[in-house]
Each structure stands twice: as structure tokens, then as C-alpha cells.
Design an enzyme around this catalytic site. Structure first.
Site, short mmCIF file in Angstrom:
data_model
loop_
_atom_site.label_atom_id
_atom_site.label_comp_id
_atom_site.label_asym_id
_atom_site.label_seq_id
_atom_site.Cartn_x
_atom_site.Cartn_y
_atom_site.Cartn_z
N ASP A 2 0.84 -1.20 -0.13
CA ASP A 2 -0.04 -0.13 0.00
C ASP A 2 0.85 1.15 0.03
O ASP A 2 0.40 2.13 0.47
CB ASP A 2 -0.90 0.03 1.22
N LYS B 187 1.96 1.94 -5.20
CA LYS B 187 2.89 1.57 -6.43
C LYS B 187 2.32 1.95 -7.59
O LYS B 187 2.71 2.27 -8.70
CB LYS B 187 3.29 0.08 -6.14
N GLY C 50 -3.87 -4.42 -4.35
CA GLY C 50 -4.85 -3.60 -4.81
C GLY C 50 -4.22 -2.37 -5.11
O GLY C 50 -3.65 -1.43 -4.39
N HIS C 51 -4.05 -2.07 -6.61
CA HIS C 51 -3.30 -0.85 -6.99
C HIS C 51 -4.29 0.15 -7.72
O HIS C 51 -4.96 -0.24 -8.41
CB HIS C 51 -2.32 -1.57 -8.18
N GLN D 256 2.52 -5.92 -3.02
CA GLN D 256 2.70 -6.06 -1.53
C GLN D 256 4.04 -5.24 -1.37
O GLN D 256 4.14 -4.44 -2.09
CB GLN D 256 2.79 -7.43 -0.86
P1 IMP Z 1 -2.58 -12.93 2.21
O1 IMP Z 1 -1.53 -12.26 0.97
O2 IMP Z 1 -3.69 -12.54 1.57
O3 IMP Z 1 -1.93 -14.22 2.23
O4 IMP Z 1 -2.24 -12.01 3.39
C1 IMP Z 1 -1.00 -12.02 4.20
C2 IMP Z 1 -0.42 -10.70 4.68
O5 IMP Z 1 -0.06 -9.69 3.72
C3 IMP Z 1 -1.88 -10.08 5.44
O6 IMP Z 1 -1.31 -9.19 6.61
C4 IMP Z 1 -2.40 -9.08 4.49
O7 IMP Z 1 -2.82 -7.98 5.11
C5 IMP Z 1 -1.26 -8.67 3.82
N1 IMP Z 1 -1.30 -8.24 2.46
C6 IMP Z 1 -1.57 -9.02 1.36
N2 IMP Z 1 -1.69 -8.18 0.20
C7 IMP Z 1 -1.70 -6.84 0.47
C8 IMP Z 1 -1.49 -5.64 -0.13
O8 IMP Z 1 -1.48 -5.73 -1.38
N3 IMP Z 1 -1.34 -4.52 0.58
C9 IMP Z 1 -1.25 -4.63 1.99
N4 IMP Z 1 -1.07 -5.69 2.58
C10 IMP Z 1 -1.42 -6.83 2.03
#
Ligand code: IMP
Length: 432
Positions: free
Chosen positions: A15, A18, A42-43, A230
Site C-alpha cells: 500500500d 505503487k 490492490g493498485h 505487496q
Molecule cells: P495474504 O497475502 O492474503 O495471504 O495476506 C498475508 C498478509 O499480507 C496479510 O497481513 C495481508 O493483510 C497482507 N497483504 C496481502 N496483500 C497486501 C497488499 O496488497 N497490501 C497490503 N497488505 C497486503
């Protein structure tokens, strides 16, 4: 635009903004590649006041004539992909020739989402401290299948016989886990199989050998941008394990998730927000649960683009940023959301940690040490002015310039782009 092949990665917990930086570069870039993660990302890009949120499609899709590649390292959620393709209507340019989806990308199946939710519920019941706070998009379970070599890949969706065999085997292993361990109803083979074939029929025109697409583009000397999802601190190896995602978000991930020789990466861009946020569980040394955090969340609109969850907020953490610079080999920084800091009563940056009574300037690569890390802050002069109309570094108030210059000195990396507002045009370029 520096080198022909560039990797753009998040320097924090995701977040960082990017999407807007990719969008800013997309004017000159010929190919944009997603190389890891999935619809958990989520971009957000705001163009002409219209907000676009991409979870799977590379942000370059908003420009005509860009080739956008979903690489083999991505875990593909076909339902989400189809939705995003349909929402692009009318898509800029011919989407059929602009989107390439790797045949080797693993597919997130409905059972992965079920397992993701069930596993989180299991943790909550048996050991609440181990809950990750995932996005529920089935990311972890899909990567588990990939590394267990039982996964369904995009090419399987268009190969009904082998899909049937693989899916039957896969489900016969998963259902006992769902039923006996998690106490959940089983998944149904027939409906999943039918659904998978429908997805295959939609996706087939986009399937390609993404490694070849990328290699040919590099060979032709095109500007290729690898768009990380991420952030460094969510990387499965280099992040705050176990509170991480399932993929390699760091720059090195683009070599395996997108088929690229390491020597080809000409420039690594680190995207860093002017303060820190985190969604989900896990250590966050500069988190502010009081007024400052609340203010940042409100002013910065810090709610998850994928899940809508409020993000945890706090001051910029230089210890973590220096670590991100190191593990990614960042060449330049893009500093986003500087405008959110305008009008703060105070301005602080974490310069070091204190762990067990000792000052530590290196980000600890130990979950146990990080849990105990207390931030050591330095105060900076805040500024009151609205900076969203500033078109150059020189136009920024001197306190804002000092803040940026400090980040450069303390990280050892130049800040080449500064975001001063949400729109495409609210950007200061400094030889980017
Ligand atoms: P997962 O990727 O859904 O397995 O989540 C694992 C961890 O990564 C959790 O803490 C999510 O909130 C975090 N996370 C996954 N994708 C994003 C992203 O695009 N932005 C921020 N945090 C993310």
C-alpha cells in the site's frame, strides 16, 4: 527513465502507492509485468478524477499499446481477472493483443479461498496470536499447492482431461482436511470443474509463454517494468515472517516470477510512503494507536483497497527503509503521499530501535527481536501549507524539503519522484 529493465517494489508493508508510480512510468514503458502475488494486491490509480483499482491486471492496462504480462510467479484468480477485463470496457487499445497471461501461473481455485478462511479461523480458535489477517483471497493455500507440486496451472484450464485428473486428486487430498481438521463442508468436484472450464474458455486467448514474451521484449531493447505487489516487509523470505504473504515481493522475485536473468535488471525503484501503514497482523514498531494514527488514516484514506479494512498507521520507519534498500538494492526512491503530512502538529521519524535496552540501527531479521523493538524517534519541523499544487521540489515549503532531504541522507538513496496528491498530475519529478 533510466534503464531498459526496471523493477518497482514496495519498501514497506504494501500500500505504498505503487500503482500511481507505475502509471507515471507507463508513458515510456513498453511492457509491464506482474511477477508475484495475486488478487490480494490492490493498485489504485486515479486518472481524470476516476479511480481505478486493479487487483490482478498490471496498472499499465490504462495506457493503449502497452503489453501487460501476468507472469508465472503470479497466483491467478480467474474470477477476478475476468471481472477486471470486463470492467476495462472500453479498454484502451485492443486488449486481446495487449494482455499475456503465463500458462505456468498457478490458479487460485475456490477451495484455496475456503482453506484460507478455514485456516485463519483454526488459528484464531487454537492460537489467536498466530492469526495472519490474510486478505482471504486464497493466496497462501495456492502457493502451498504450487510448492507441493499439486497445483492447477493456467494451461490446465484449457486441457479438460488433465484438469479433471488433477482436480480430482487435488480435491481428494483437500476435502479430508476441510472436513476432519477444520470441520467444514467439502468442496464439490463437479461445480469446480465446470467453473474451471468456463474460466479456461475466457482466458484462452490471453494465454502465452510469458518468459518468451519478456525475453523478446528485453532483446528488442524495450522498456520493461516489473510491477511488484505487496512490499518488502511482507516478503515470505525477507519480511516479518510469519506475518507475511506467500510470495517474494522483493526485486529478486522478478527473476523467478517473470523469467529474467538477474544481470538484466538495470534499475530498482523503491516506493515508500511518507509514513507507514500495515494491514493484517504482525509487528509494526511505529504503529500509533492514538490521534496521530487516526489522523493519518483519515487524511490518507488508509483503508484496504482489497478488503476495506482500516489500515494500521504510524510514523516513517527509517530502520525498516534502510533494510528494504539493502535487500532490494534500491537505486531510486519514489516518495508517495507527502501531502498527507501537511498540517500535522508534529512530525516524527523512527531513526533506530531500542531492543532489550540497546540501541539498534539495523532492522533485525528475527521475529523475536522485532517483537521487542521500540522506536527511537527524531522530531522534524512540520509544515502547514497545502502542497498539492507544488509542481517542483523548489516550490515545496522548506520543512517539506528538509523532510525529503533527510530521507535521502538517511537511506543513502535519491528521491526521484514525490507524490503530492492522489491524481496522475499531482507528482513532482526530479530526474526520474
Ligand atoms: P495474504 O497475502 O492474503 O495471504 O495476506 C498475508 C498478509 O499480507 C496479510 O497481513 C495481508 O493483510 C497482507 N497483504 C496481502 N496483500 C497486501 C497488499 O496488497 N497490501 C497490503 N497488505 C497486503
Amino acid at each position: 527513465m533510466g534503464a531498459a529493465v526496471q523493477a518497482l517494489v514496495g519498501a514497506q508493508w504494501g500500500d505504498e502507492g505503487k500503482g500511481r508510480v507505475v502509471d507515471a512510468l507507463a508513458k515510456e514503458v513498453g511492457v509491464v509485468v506482474r511477477y508475484q502475488g495475486g488478487a490480494n494486491a490492490g493498485h489504485t490509480v486515479v486518472v481524470g478524477g476516476k479511480k481505478h483499482v486493479f487487483h490482478l491486471l498490471p496498472s499499465g492496462m490504462l495506457y493503449p499499446n502497452r503489453l501487460c504480462v501476468i507472469g508465472n510467479g503470479v497466483v491467478l484468480d480467474p474470477e477476478q481477472l475476468i471481472k477486471e477485463i470486463n470492467e476495462l470496457d472500453p479498454a484502451p487499445g485492443d486488449i486481446g493483443t495487449r494482455l499475456a497471461v503465463s500458462r505456468a501461473a498457478h490458479v487460485v481455485m475456490p477451495c484455496h479461498k475456503r482453506l484460507d478462511a478455514a485456516s485463519e479461523a483454526f488459528r484464531k480458535k487454537n492460537d489467536p496470536g498466530s492469526v495472519i489477517g490474510t486478505t482471504g483471497r486464497g493466496i497462501g493455500p495456492c502457493y502451498v499447492d504450487k510448492y507441493n507440486r499439486t497445483g492447477i496451472r493456467a494451461e490446465d484450464l484449457v486441457s479438460p482431461e488433465s484438469l479433471e485428473k488433477k482436480l480430482r486428486l487435488n480435491i481428494s487430498e483437500k476435502n479430508p482436511v476441510l472436513e476432519k481438521i477444520y470441520g467444514e463442508p467439502p468442496v464439490d468436484f463437479e461445480s469446480m470443474y465446470r467453473q474451471a472450464l468456463e474460466w479456461g474458455a475466457f482466458i484462452e486467448p490471453y494465454l502465452s509463454d510469458s518468459s518468451l514474451e519478456i525475453a523478446s521484449a528485453v532483446e528488442r531493447g524495450e522498456y520493461v517494468l516489473f510491477e511488484g505487489a505487496q512490499g518488502t516487509l511482507l516478503d515470505v523470505d525477507h519480511g516479518t515472517y510469519p506475518f507475511v504473504t506467500g510470495s517474494n515481493c522483493v526485486a529478486g522475485g522478478c527473476c523467478t516470477g517473470g523469467a529474467l536473468g538477474p544481470g538484466r535488471i538495470g534499475r530498482v525503484i523503491g516506493v515508500v510512503k511518507a509514513y507507514c501503514t500495515r494491514v493484517g497482523e504482525g509487528p509494526f514498531p511505529t504503529e500509533d494507536r492514538g490521534k496521530v494514527g487516526e489522523r493519518l488514516r483519515e487524511k490518507g484514506g488508509e483503508f484496504g483497497a482489497t478488503t476495506g479494512r482500516p489500515r494500521r498507521c504510524g510514523w516513517l520507519d527509517m530502520t525498516a527503509l534502510r533494510y528494504a534498500v539493502m535487500v532490494n538494492g534500491m537505486d531510486v526512491l519514489a516518495l508517495t503521499k507527502l501531502d498527507v503530512l501537511s498540517g500535522m502538529d508534529e512530525l516524527k521519524v523512527c531513526v533506530e530501535y531500542e531492543i532489550n535496552g540497546k540501541r539498534v540501527s539495523v532492522f533485525p531479521n528475527s521475529a523475536y527481536a522485532l517483537e521487542k523493538a521500540k522506536p527511537v524517534y527524531e522530531s522534524f519541523a512540520p509544515w502547514k501549507e497545502d502542497i498539492s499544487r507544488c509542481g517542483s521540489f523548489e516550490e515545496l515549503p522548506s520543512a517539506a524539503r528538509d523532510y525529503v532531504s533527510y530521507i535521502e541522507r538517511a537511506s543513502g538513496v535519491r528521491v526521484g519522484l514525490i507524490g503530492v496528491g492522489p491524481g496522475r498530475e499531482d507528482t513532482i519529478y526530479r530526474d526520474f
